[in-house]
Each structure stands twice: as C-alpha cells, then as structure tokens.
Design an enzyme around this catalytic site. Structure first.
Site, PDB file in Angstrom:
ATOM      1  CE  LYS A   1      -2.373   3.574   1.772  1.00 48.90           C
ATOM      2  NZ  LYS A   1      -1.932   4.729   2.605  1.00 48.90           N
TER       3      LYS A   1
ATOM      4  N   GLY B   1       0.698   8.865   1.032  1.00 53.62           N
ATOM      5  CA  GLY B   1       1.387   9.878   1.830  1.00 53.62           C
ATOM      6  C   GLY B   1       2.407  10.681   1.049  1.00 53.62           C
TER       7      GLY B   1
ATOM      8  N   GLY C   1      -4.820  10.756  -0.648  1.00 57.14           N
ATOM      9  CA  GLY C   1      -5.534  11.691   0.207  1.00 57.14           C
ATOM     10  C   GLY C   1      -5.140  13.146   0.030  1.00 57.14           C
TER      11      GLY C   1
ATOM     12  CG  ASP D   1      -4.047   2.429   5.386  1.00 58.05           C
ATOM     13  OD1 ASP D   1      -3.080   2.380   4.607  1.00 58.05           O
ATOM     14  OD2 ASP D   1      -4.197   3.339   6.228  1.00 58.05           O
TER      15      ASP D   1
ATOM     16  CE  LYS E   1      -1.067   3.693   8.260  1.00 59.20           C
ATOM     17  NZ  LYS E   1      -1.170   3.635   6.777  1.00 59.20           N
TER      18      LYS E   1
END
Length: 291
Positions: A37, A40, A73, A189, A248
């Site tokens: 995954k 960020g 995100g 996640d 997560k």
C-alpha cells in the site's frame, strides 16, 4: 566505461557484499506475493516516488509478485480545496458526499493511478492500472450513512489481479470500489489488507510517512519493532489510536486473522526502505506477525 583503480575496486567490493547478503533473501522471496500500500508524502514527492518505483521494479526483477494499492488523500484534499468543497473526516475515514466522490474518482483513477503506471513503465512494459471497480475487483457496501459514499470491502475478486500478474505485469490498484448503485470510496489501507487476505499474500507492506508504529507519537525514538497478532488486537481495543492509524491497524489485525504471515509498516520517505525491509538482515519499521 567502467572505472578502474583501488578506490573503485573497494566501492565495487562493498556493493558485492551487499548483494551477497541479499542472496538468501532473494532466494526466499522468489515467487512470493507481496501487497504494497503506497500513499502519503512518499507518493507526492516526485524524487521519493522515483526511488520507491525503482525498488518495486527491482523486487519484480527478483521474482516477487507485487500488487501495488494506492490512495491519494493529499491530492484529493487539494482538488476539493480548489472546488471549494469542505473536507471532513470521521474516525480516520473521509466523509464522502456525491461531489467528494466525483473528486475521489477523478484523482485516484484519472491522476494518481496513471502517474504510478507511467513511472513504473519508464523501466519497461511493467504496469497495468485498474480500480477496484474494474472486473468488480472490490465489491463493497456502505459503511455508515453519515459517511456518505464510503465503502467497506465485502468481497474481493482476484481474477483480474492474478491475470495481470500471470502476464508479467504489476497491477496498480486505485482504492475505488463498486456497489450496485455506483462507486464507493474505499480506505486504501483497508483495500490493501482485503486484497492481501483474498490473495493469500505472503507479506503486506504499508508505505507511510512515519518510521512505523510509535509508542509515543511525539517521540521518534519510541518505535515498536515488532508486535504479535494478540498484541495488535489489544492495541486496537485500548483506544490509544486516533486518526488514520485506526483503519490502518484495524486492517493489519484483519490481515493477520485471515492468515497473512507478516504485515509491515515502513517509512516510504526513507531511502530504499522497501529493499532494506525485504532483502537485508536488519529490516526496518514495525513488523506485525502471527502469535
């Protein structure tokens, strides 16, 4: 042209020692299935992204079957800000009204997914981009009416992913799911965890912005190196987690419960953290294992 001389020979010897150390790990990992995954800051920064992509390509060349699952995100927040759409979260999940859902699809499928595919394909014909709605890969249902178009993965159909892997490509999966009444926003996640469970993955890796799970979020030295499945459930029940760490760790526990042998949280901003985790004796980040 190759460099000659004692200094060059010493540098080359050090590189050779690194390869020798990696040899048993390469042999052990060959043919294994890893779900990664990715999200960020490590994905937003172009230079960091290039290094992560190079690590993934090297893993593929060494015989690891890699499935790359991504969120986006920060890019979604940026688009929503430009559109003057409010950004709201509840228990680490994005509140997704119809306008937000349109933005999620536009960013994840139309932008982030294609950028990752392009980056991987710079090394050759290596990647195919899909969303969880393609081939009904991620069949989902609404989590909570208050969250809007936020989905919980109900079933994973691995046929399309396995076909892409068997054809020698890396599937790059955007975390958008499908329901009878349209698309749903899936926490990346959770999507990665459910895919790892369905595929019987040997390892699930979360590339994030921190070194791993910290005992004290304000103390980078408080890294927890390893946790068992039982300890992971105890942490979930303790109420100590907040924000994005809740889904997560919840997905970590679910993956372990479903038979995934190892789950690791590593810092995607650290140079070659993937390779250090997989092909060296030391590893890095926080490893979650069966009891």
């Amino acid at each position: 042209m190759k460099k000659r001389g004692i200094q060059s020979r010493d540098v080359a010897a050090a590189k050779a020692e690194t390869l020798i150390e990696a040899l048993p790990w390469i042999n052990k990992m060959y043919g294994k299935t890893f779900v990664i995954k990715y999200g960020g800051s490590a994905m937003e920064d172009k230079e960091l992204c290039a290094r992560v992509v190079a690590d993934i390509e090297l893993m593929k060349l060494m015989g690891v079957r890699v499935v790359l699952v991504h969120g986006g995100g920060k890019a979604i927040n940026a688009l929503l800000k430009r559109l003057d759409v409010p950004v709201k979260f509840k228990d680490g999940l994005r509140v997704t009204d119809p306008d937000t859902m349109e933005a999620v699809r536009e960013v994840l499928i139309g932008k982030v997914n294609q950028e990752l595919v392009w980056a991987l394909n710079e090394y050759g014909h290596n990647a195919v981009g899909i969303s969880g709605a393609d081939g009904k890969t991620l069949k989902a249902e609404v989590v909570d009416p208050e969250l809007g178009r936020v989905g919980r993965v109900r079933e994973v159909d691995t046929n399309l992913i396995n076909t892409i892997l068997d054809d020698g490509y890396i599937p790059v999966v955007a975390s958008v799911g499908c329901a009878p009444d349209g698309f749903l926003n899936i926490n990346a996640d959770a999507a990665a965890g459910k895919i790892a469970e369905a595929m019987g993955a040997d390892k699930l890796i979360y590339l994030t912005d921190v070194d791993g799970l910290l005992e004290d979020v304000n103390d980078p030295e408080s890294l927890i190196a390893q946790m068992s499945r039982a300890e992971t459930h105890e942490l979930l029940d303790s109420g100590k987690l907040d924000g994005g760490m809740i889904p997560k760790i919840r997905s970590v526990a679910s993956a372990l419960d479903s038979g995934v042998q190892e789950v690791v949280i590593v810092n995607g901003k650290a140079d070659h953290s993937l390779l250090l985790e997989i092909f060296t004796d030391e590893g890095c980040g926080t490893m979650f294992t069966q009891d």
